[in-house]
Design an enzyme around this catalytic site. Structure first.
Site, PDB file in Angstrom:
ATOM      1  N   CYS A   7       0.830  -1.206   0.000  1.00 47.62           N
ATOM      2  CA  CYS A   7       0.000   0.000   0.000  1.00 47.62           C
ATOM      3  C   CYS A   7       0.866   1.259   0.000  1.00 47.62           C
ATOM      4  O   CYS A   7       1.565   1.542   0.971  1.00 47.62           O
ATOM      5  CB  CYS A   7      -0.906  -0.041   1.230  1.00 47.62           C
ATOM      6  SG  CYS A   7      -1.790   1.480   1.544  1.00 47.62           S
ATOM      7  N   CYS A  55       0.050   3.855   2.713  1.00 42.31           N
ATOM      8  CA  CYS A  55       0.499   3.356   4.024  1.00 42.31           C
ATOM      9  C   CYS A  55       1.964   3.706   4.250  1.00 42.31           C
ATOM     10  O   CYS A  55       2.360   4.109   5.349  1.00 42.31           O
ATOM     11  CB  CYS A  55       0.322   1.840   4.108  1.00 42.31           C
ATOM     12  SG  CYS A  55      -1.393   1.292   3.974  1.00 42.31           S
TER      13      CYS A  55
END
Length: 186
Positions: free
Chosen positions: A102, A105
């Site tokens: 991600c 993230c």
């Protein structure tokens, strides 16, 4: 005589081949035994390596908790232990549900690390949703990153997405509320 001598030659050749076959049979079984012993030693070695890795990980997590860092929960046991600690100490827990793949993230991770340093009275946890799928399912995580704020085992707030300003604001609000509650009960 030729017939009997050739018969003896054939017989001796057959006997020699039988001895070679037996020798190969024993060598083969000796190799199998050695391989089994090697495999068992490798399994023991892997088990020891795992124990050492687990001890190092525990030590790192303990140090991280003491130094105001984000604690990575790689096993359900570590997750449960951190929740238990948060409940016992009545500290705010901020859980970052993340994934290695991600992008957002990875972008927000340094912000969370900085928040952990600035607010050591808050427990910051990181859970990789691919490593601990059951934990992510239990907490109804559907997007990454998702930040779940817990107080005494209950969800008190949530931030979905890499929203830096909202995350900083909510950590500040809930940390202040926890500090006020702690000083009022003391």
């Amino acid at each position: 005589m030729n017939f009997s001598s050739s018969k003896k030659d054939i017989s001796s050749q057959m006997l020699e081949r039988e001895r070679e076959r037996e020798s190969l049979y024993f060598k083969f079984h000796r190799l199998i035994s050695q391989f089994d012993l090697y495999r068992v030693r490798m399994e023991e070695h892997e088990f020891e390596k795992k124990k050492i890795r687990d001890k190092l990980r525990e030590r790192e997590e303990k140090m991280a908790a003491e130094e105001g860092q984000v604690i990575a929960c790689h096993t359900p046991e570590i997750w449960e232990e951190q929740l238990r600690k948060g409940n016992e100490t009545k500290k705010l827990i901020v859980v970052d549900f993340t994934a290695s793949w991600c992008g957002p993230c990875r972008i927000i991770a340094p912000v969370l690390a900085e928040l952990a340093k600035k607010t050591p009275d808050v427990i910051f946890l990181k859970v990789d949703v691919d490593e601990l799928k059951k934990v992510a399912e239990d907490w109804a995580v559907e997007a990454m990153p998702t930040f779940v704020f817990l107080k005494e085992g209950k969800i008190v707030d949530k931030v979905v997405g890499a929203k830096k300003d909202e995350l900083v604001l909510k950590v500040g609000q809930h940390a202040a509320a926890c500090a006020a509650t702690a000083s009022a009960s003391a």
